[in-house]
Design an enzyme around this catalytic site. Structure first.
Site, PDB file in Angstrom:
ATOM      1  CB  SER A  39      -0.896  -0.005   1.244  1.00 16.38           C
ATOM      2  OG  SER A  39      -1.778   1.091   1.212  1.00 16.38           O
ATOM      3  CG  HIS A  52      -4.296   5.044  -2.696  1.00 18.87           C
ATOM      4  ND1 HIS A  52      -5.294   4.337  -3.346  1.00 18.87           N
ATOM      5  CD2 HIS A  52      -3.990   4.332  -1.591  1.00 18.87           C
ATOM      6  CE1 HIS A  52      -5.585   3.253  -2.648  1.00 18.87           C
ATOM      7  NE2 HIS A  52      -4.810   3.220  -1.582  1.00 18.87           N
ATOM      8  NE  ARG A  93      -7.698  -5.079  -1.002  1.00 22.25           N
ATOM      9  CZ  ARG A  93      -8.003  -4.082  -1.813  1.00 22.25           C
ATOM     10  NH1 ARG A  93      -7.057  -3.237  -2.214  1.00 22.25           N
ATOM     11  NH2 ARG A  93      -9.242  -3.901  -2.237  1.00 22.25           N
ATOM     12  CG  HIS A 146      -7.545   7.589 -16.391  1.00 25.64           C
ATOM     13  ND1 HIS A 146      -8.523   6.761 -15.899  1.00 25.64           N
ATOM     14  CD2 HIS A 146      -7.469   8.621 -15.517  1.00 25.64           C
ATOM     15  CE1 HIS A 146      -9.016   7.267 -14.781  1.00 25.64           C
ATOM     16  NE2 HIS A 146      -8.395   8.405 -14.533  1.00 25.64           N
TER      17      HIS A 146
END
Length: 300
Positions: A88, A102, A106, A142
């Site tokens: 993270s 960010h 996981r 993007h």
């Protein structure tokens, strides 16, 4: 699968921290190795007060043990054990023209008390939160996300871009947290895709992160700014904090599973403002950003 993914995120952490240190040119990451009483631990790396990065963290964790009652209710399961690992990161640049970023990748398992696998899935994504709108930055970020997705399925990008817009949304403010990117969760084995297929996809996205973000940070880190821009950055950071503390599932999961508080809250920026009933001047660059946050758009 867990050994494969743990090895991947350890290598990715090294790559990302090395690149960010090179861009900053002054500050280096401080490393903390920590253990969790109930099982597992992690490797937290934090950078502060650099030339370019005001505060950032690139953390990996690998934790296991009995699933807390609150999370049993959330997942609608009985008394099971869990294993979770992931990387993270949050980077808050000093320059208001450079966006916060960010990312999270996981892997999660649930096991019965005999150690048999009951369920497993991947999750994650990456998203951009600028303080000033540069359309070419949004398009680059993007497009990089779309390119990574398209190698696996052309339906992934529109699907996970939409989920990102929906998830990173401050419903109490009626605006998105940022310009989005990708968000996916509960990627489980199906007849069409194995867990190895999902591993290949998630690591493709992880590998695309530096391509998506580093050129933007390089381009914006040296732009001249003044007190007005810094002021706006701190007001917008307040909205970032609101999302993380009110809506973010990762933060809530960490707090409910006795996670390491310093690692969980490393996403919070160091300098923030909350102004009463604050609105940018109509027609200003600040208002231009808010308009896009209130009306998320397609960037590619």
């Amino acid at each position: 699968m867990r050994e494969q993914f743990v090895s991947y995120i350890k290598n990715l952490q090294d790559q990302i921290t090395a690149k960010l240190e090179a861009i900053d040119g002054k500050a280096t990451f401080k490393e903390d190795l920590w253990q969790r009483e109930e099982g597992g631990g992690g490797r937290t790396r934090v950078i502060e007060n650099g030339n370019v990065i005001e505060k950032g963290g690139v953390n990996i964790s690998e934790v296991h043990g009995p699933l807390a009652p609150a999370m049993q209710q959330y997942f609608k399961v009985g008394d099971v054990d869990f294993f979770a690992c992931g990387l993270s990161l949050v980077i808050h640049p000093k320059n208001p023209y450079a966006p916060t970023v960010h990312a999270n990748w996981r892997y999660f398992e649930m096991l019965d008390k005999a150690g048999n696998l009951v369920d497993s899935w991947f999750g994650g994504g990456q998203d951009l939160t600028p303080y000033y709108l540069f359309e070419e930055d949004a398009q680059h970020f993007h497009q990089t996300c779309k390119t990574a997705c398209d190698k696996h399925d052309p339906e992934f990008y529109p699907q996970y871009k939409k989920r990102c817009d929906e998830y990173f949304y401050n419903s109490h403010r009626g605006e998105a947290r940022g310009l989005g990117g990708l968000f996916f969760d509960y990627l489980k084995a199906t007849d069409e895709r194995s867990m190895q297929d999902w591993y290949n996809f998630v690591t493709e996205v992880g590998d695309s992160f530096l391509t998506a973000y580093a050129p933007i940070l390089e381009k914006r880190k040296g732009l001249a700014y003044g007190e007005k821009e810094r002021d706006w950055q701190e007001v917008r950071r307040g909205r970032y904090v609101e999302f993380n503390l009110v809506h973010d599932k990762g933060t809530l999961f960490g707090l409910k599973t006795n996670g390491r508080i310093e690692s969980i809250l490393m996403s919070l920026p160091p300098a923030v403002q909350w102004r009463y009933d604050h609105h940018p001047e109509p027609g200003s660059p600040e208002a231009q950003l808010v308009n896009v946050l209130e009306n998320p758009k397609d960037w590619v």
